[in-house]
Design a protein around this motif. Structure first.
Motif, PDB file in Angstrom:
ATOM      1  N   ILE A  96       0.864  -1.184   0.000  1.00  0.00           N
ATOM      2  CA  ILE A  96       0.000   0.000   0.000  1.00  0.00           C
ATOM      3  C   ILE A  96       0.900   1.234   0.000  1.00  0.00           C
ATOM      4  CG2 ILE A  96      -1.886   1.172   1.197  1.00  0.00           C
ATOM      5  CD1 ILE A  96      -2.409  -1.521   2.624  1.00  0.00           C
ATOM      6  N   ASP A  97       0.561   2.230  -0.803  1.00  0.00           N
ATOM      7  CA  ASP A  97       1.385   3.427  -0.940  1.00  0.00           C
ATOM      8  C   ASP A  97       1.610   4.096   0.408  1.00  0.00           C
ATOM      9  OD1 ASP A  97       1.584   3.046  -3.631  1.00  0.00           O
ATOM     10  OD2 ASP A  97      -0.073   4.390  -4.141  1.00  0.00           O
ATOM     11  N   MET A  98       2.885   4.440   0.665  1.00  0.00           N
ATOM     12  CA  MET A  98       3.259   5.130   1.906  1.00  0.00           C
ATOM     13  C   MET A  98       3.873   6.476   1.564  1.00  0.00           C
ATOM     14  SD  MET A  98       4.907   1.911   4.006  1.00  0.00           S
ATOM     15  CE  MET A  98       5.663   1.228   2.517  1.00  0.00           C
ATOM     16  N   VAL A  99       3.450   7.497   2.271  1.00  0.00           N
ATOM     17  CA  VAL A  99       3.938   8.861   2.011  1.00  0.00           C
ATOM     18  C   VAL A  99       5.285   9.096   2.664  1.00  0.00           C
ATOM     19  CG1 VAL A  99       3.438  11.310   2.305  1.00  0.00           C
ATOM     20  CG2 VAL A  99       1.573   9.714   1.803  1.00  0.00           C
ATOM     21  N   ARG A 100       5.440   8.640   3.906  1.00  0.00           N
ATOM     22  CA  ARG A 100       6.663   8.913   4.665  1.00  0.00           C
ATOM     23  C   ARG A 100       7.796   7.983   4.259  1.00  0.00           C
ATOM     24  NH1 ARG A 100       4.882   9.268  10.901  1.00  0.00           N
ATOM     25  NH2 ARG A 100       7.148   8.961  11.052  1.00  0.00           N
ATOM     26  N   GLU A 101       8.982   8.570   4.049  1.00  0.00           N
ATOM     27  CA  GLU A 101      10.146   7.799   3.621  1.00  0.00           C
ATOM     28  C   GLU A 101      10.607   6.839   4.708  1.00  0.00           C
ATOM     29  OE1 GLU A 101      12.864   6.324   1.054  1.00  0.00           O
ATOM     30  OE2 GLU A 101      11.298   7.802   0.598  1.00  0.00           O
ATOM     31  N   ASP A 102      10.523   7.249   5.990  1.00  0.00           N
ATOM     32  CA  ASP A 102      10.963   6.355   7.064  1.00  0.00           C
ATOM     33  C   ASP A 102      10.071   5.125   7.165  1.00  0.00           C
ATOM     34  OD1 ASP A 102       8.865   8.005   7.883  1.00  0.00           O
ATOM     35  OD2 ASP A 102       9.351   7.753  10.013  1.00  0.00           O
ATOM     36  N   HIS A 103       8.771   5.263   6.847  1.00  0.00           N
ATOM     37  CA  HIS A 103       7.888   4.106   6.814  1.00  0.00           C
ATOM     38  C   HIS A 103       8.295   3.143   5.709  1.00  0.00           C
ATOM     39  CE1 HIS A 103       4.236   6.018   9.103  1.00  0.00           C
ATOM     40  NE2 HIS A 103       5.289   5.774   9.876  1.00  0.00           N
ATOM     41  N   ARG A 104       8.623   3.695   4.541  1.00  0.00           N
ATOM     42  CA  ARG A 104       9.037   2.848   3.410  1.00  0.00           C
ATOM     43  C   ARG A 104      10.307   2.072   3.750  1.00  0.00           C
ATOM     44  NH1 ARG A 104       7.135   5.085  -1.761  1.00  0.00           N
ATOM     45  NH2 ARG A 104       9.180   4.735  -2.686  1.00  0.00           N
ATOM     46  N   GLU A 105      11.277   2.764   4.373  1.00  0.00           N
ATOM     47  CA  GLU A 105      12.537   2.103   4.728  1.00  0.00           C
ATOM     48  C   GLU A 105      12.319   1.025   5.778  1.00  0.00           C
ATOM     49  OE1 GLU A 105      15.553   2.265   3.435  1.00  0.00           O
ATOM     50  OE2 GLU A 105      14.715   3.564   1.879  1.00  0.00           O
ATOM     51  N   ALA A 106      11.441   1.303   6.743  1.00  0.00           N
ATOM     52  CA  ALA A 106      11.178   0.321   7.804  1.00  0.00           C
ATOM     53  C   ALA A 106      10.511  -0.933   7.242  1.00  0.00           C
ATOM     54  CB  ALA A 106      10.298   0.951   8.883  1.00  0.00           C
ATOM     55  N   VAL A 107       9.565  -0.765   6.318  1.00  0.00           N
ATOM     56  CA  VAL A 107       8.892  -1.909   5.699  1.00  0.00           C
ATOM     57  C   VAL A 107       9.878  -2.714   4.871  1.00  0.00           C
ATOM     58  CG1 VAL A 107       7.192  -2.569   3.951  1.00  0.00           C
ATOM     59  CG2 VAL A 107       6.585  -0.896   5.712  1.00  0.00           C
ATOM     60  N   LEU A 108      10.733  -2.039   4.093  1.00  0.00           N
ATOM     61  CA  LEU A 108      11.707  -2.733   3.265  1.00  0.00           C
ATOM     62  C   LEU A 108      12.718  -3.494   4.127  1.00  0.00           C
ATOM     63  CD1 LEU A 108      12.276  -3.084   0.256  1.00  0.00           C
ATOM     64  CD2 LEU A 108      13.867  -1.160   0.394  1.00  0.00           C
ATOM     65  N   THR A 109      13.141  -2.882   5.226  1.00  0.00           N
ATOM     66  CA  THR A 109      14.078  -3.551   6.143  1.00  0.00           C
ATOM     67  C   THR A 109      13.453  -4.801   6.751  1.00  0.00           C
ATOM     68  OG1 THR A 109      15.149  -1.446   6.682  1.00  0.00           O
ATOM     69  CG2 THR A 109      15.461  -3.256   8.234  1.00  0.00           C
ATOM     70  N   GLU A 110      12.189  -4.687   7.173  1.00  0.00           N
ATOM     71  CA  GLU A 110      11.502  -5.843   7.745  1.00  0.00           C
ATOM     72  C   GLU A 110      11.316  -6.944   6.713  1.00  0.00           C
ATOM     73  OE1 GLU A 110       9.579  -8.314  10.438  1.00  0.00           O
ATOM     74  OE2 GLU A 110      10.783  -6.509  10.770  1.00  0.00           O
TER      75      GLU A 110
END
Length: 505
Positions: A365-379
């Motif tokens: 699902i599209d995420m606006v915040r960059e830190d959210h995107r990085e956290a999801v990718l890391t997980e």
């Protein structure tokens, strides 16, 4: 993370489930009449060379010819792994170098040639097996590369220990006269092995290779020279690790055979082997059959109320993440973030459980915040790191998609357990009864212009005939008046909704 391995044996099929914290992570199947071919070594016969594709078809005795690419021939593999000094010597001799165009396949092999090959990938769908000319034989602690002198160490062993282990294997594998005798790769479970254990594995692997070479001189082309271990034996060789708590099997006879195999080749696994004698079927302990049934579905529900939609195609697998009934407790961004975090764990598990390979596209699902995107990718990468199969993951693309690959060697779980629907032909949809009615009307008009029968009889499914008798009766009567011939109807229960026949009487 502690894991349990459950083995359900029957004369026709062996099923293995890997369970961690009560959840099924992997399912492996092997059917007596459909054993996998990966790891098998054949004396093949080159049936056709394709210069335009730089590939060849090899007859190894299967229904479909197997496929060999030029990159999997030994001269090209040797050039790829050559040291700088060897590359310089090769250049002086006019040989192919890494980075140079590889030697064309038509200059290396010819039609009718006998060639020893090993199966890299099972036949999948309409594709034949994928082959390599580089033979590798897996043992308990080592993998033997008889045509290569490379000594390697598993990447899963800490880098600080790799060089010392490599030197140990070099010393144990080197013969007294210094002649080249093949290379070895140290497996992960050999990290704490003693010198005596490594020597035994080296001797076993070399003896196996000698037997394969002798068989190749006696047998005709398209002959199996060496068969990989069966699924239960591969469990001990490939799936058991330090985290494995128990290996339970529900057959007394097979448990005895597996204990004898473990005693000879893998004694460390012997204490973990247990005979399951419970009254309930062994797979019922963790509802594994239910998980297998759910793994054949497109939709995967998440605990939060969100869900995944997984579609497997010939080219790639797509995974779509949706919030579903999850509305969150704070704000929209937080709801999306939490759903994507949960989805990243579920996707990694589903890839293992369904044995999905090749290219995988994940639409978080599209995420606006960059830190959210990085956290999801890391997980997501953290969860994929638990996979024993090699994976590669990219970042978010401009369209917000994550592209990844997972090595594919065998058929997916869905392809093993199911087949295309006979009604829809694998499309997943069928024409509506009304669409079929209109197809029939057009076909009758076409036949009336070409033939002059006494009557037209429509044989179709009950749904189509019922529609003709009700809502479409006026159109059917109008066509009958137009062509000047009677049209009768006959319902056939064995026909699917799309099937019909027009009989000229």
């Amino acid at each position: 993370m502690s894991q349990d391995i459950l083995i359900n044996w029957a004369p026709q099929e062996t099923r293995v489930a890997v369970v961690e914290q009560g959840a099924v992570q992997e399912v492996h199947l092997e059917r007596t009449l459909e054993r996998g071919l990966v790891g098998n070594i054949y004396l093949g016969k080159v049936s056709r060379v394709l210069p335009g594709m730089q590939s060849a078809f090899i007859d190894i005795g299967l229904d479909r010819a197997a496929f060999l690419h030029v990159a999997d021939l030994m001269p090209n593999i040797a050039a790829k792994h050559a040291s700088p000094r060897e590359k310089g010597q090769a250049e002086a001799g006019g040989k192919v170098l890494e980075g140079d165009p590889v030697q064309p396949i038509e200059r290396q092999i010819f039609e009718g040639q006998a060639l020893m090959v090993q199966v890299l990938k099972d036949p999948i769908g309409t594709k034949g097996a994928r082959l390599t000319a580089q033979i590798s034989i897996a043992g308990r602690l080592l993998v033997f590369l008889p045509q290569d002198n490379h000594i390697g160490v598993s990447q899963k062993i800490p880098s600080a220990q790799r060089e010392a282990l490599r030197q140990r294997v070099m010393g144990l594998a080197a013969p007294a006269d210094g002649s080249a005798t093949g290379g070895f790769i140290l497996r992960t479970n050999a990290e704490d092995a003693s010198d005596d254990e490594l020597r035994e594995d080296i001797a076993y692997l070399r003896k196996t290779w000698q037997r394969i070479k002798e068989a190749a001189t006696r047998q005709p082309p398209a002959t199996l020279l060496h068969e990989d271990l069966n699924l239960m034996q591969r469990v001990l060789r490939d799936l058991v690790s330090a985290q494995t708590h128990s290996i339970r099997i529900d057959s007394r006879e097979q448990c005895g055979l597996l204990q004898a195999f473990a005693t000879e080749f893998m004694p460390d696994t012997l204490p973990k082997l247990q005979l399951y004698t419970g009254e309930r079927p062994i797979f019922d302990l963790f509802n594994i059959d239910e998980d297998i049934a759910r793994a054949l579905s497109r939709r995967v529900d998440l605990k939060s109320g969100g869900y995944l939609v997984i579609d497997q195609t010939e080219a790639l697998t797509t995974v779509d993440v949706n919030t579903g009934g999850f509305v969150g407790a704070r704000n929209f961004d937080d709801t999306v973030f939490r759903t994507n975090l949960e989805a990243s764990q579920a996707i990694a598990r589903q890839l293992r459980l369904r044995n999905l390979g090749g290219i995988v596209i994940v639409d978080f699902i599209d995420m606006v915040r960059e830190d959210h995107r990085e956290a999801v990718l890391t997980e997501f990468r953290k969860q994929l790191a638990r996979d024993r199969v090699k994976t590669m993951t990219g970042g978010f693309s401009q369209l917000g998609l994550v592209e990844m690959t997972r090595k594919r060697t065998r058929e997916s779980l869905a392809h093993m357990l199911s087949e295309p629907c006979g009604a829809c032909g694998g499309k997943g949809v069928v024409k509506t009864a009304r669409s079929v009615c209109y197809d029939i009307l057009r076909e009758i008009l076409r036949e009336a212009r070409a033939f002059n029968p006494r009557e037209f009889r429509v044989v179709a499914s009950a749904q189509v005939v019922e529609l003709f008798l009700d809502e479409e009766s006026q159109h059917l009567a109008g066509l009958s008046d137009f062509i000047g011939k009677p049209i009768s109807l006959q319902a056939e229960g064995s026909m699917t909704q799309e099937q019909y026949d027009i009989v000229l009487l």
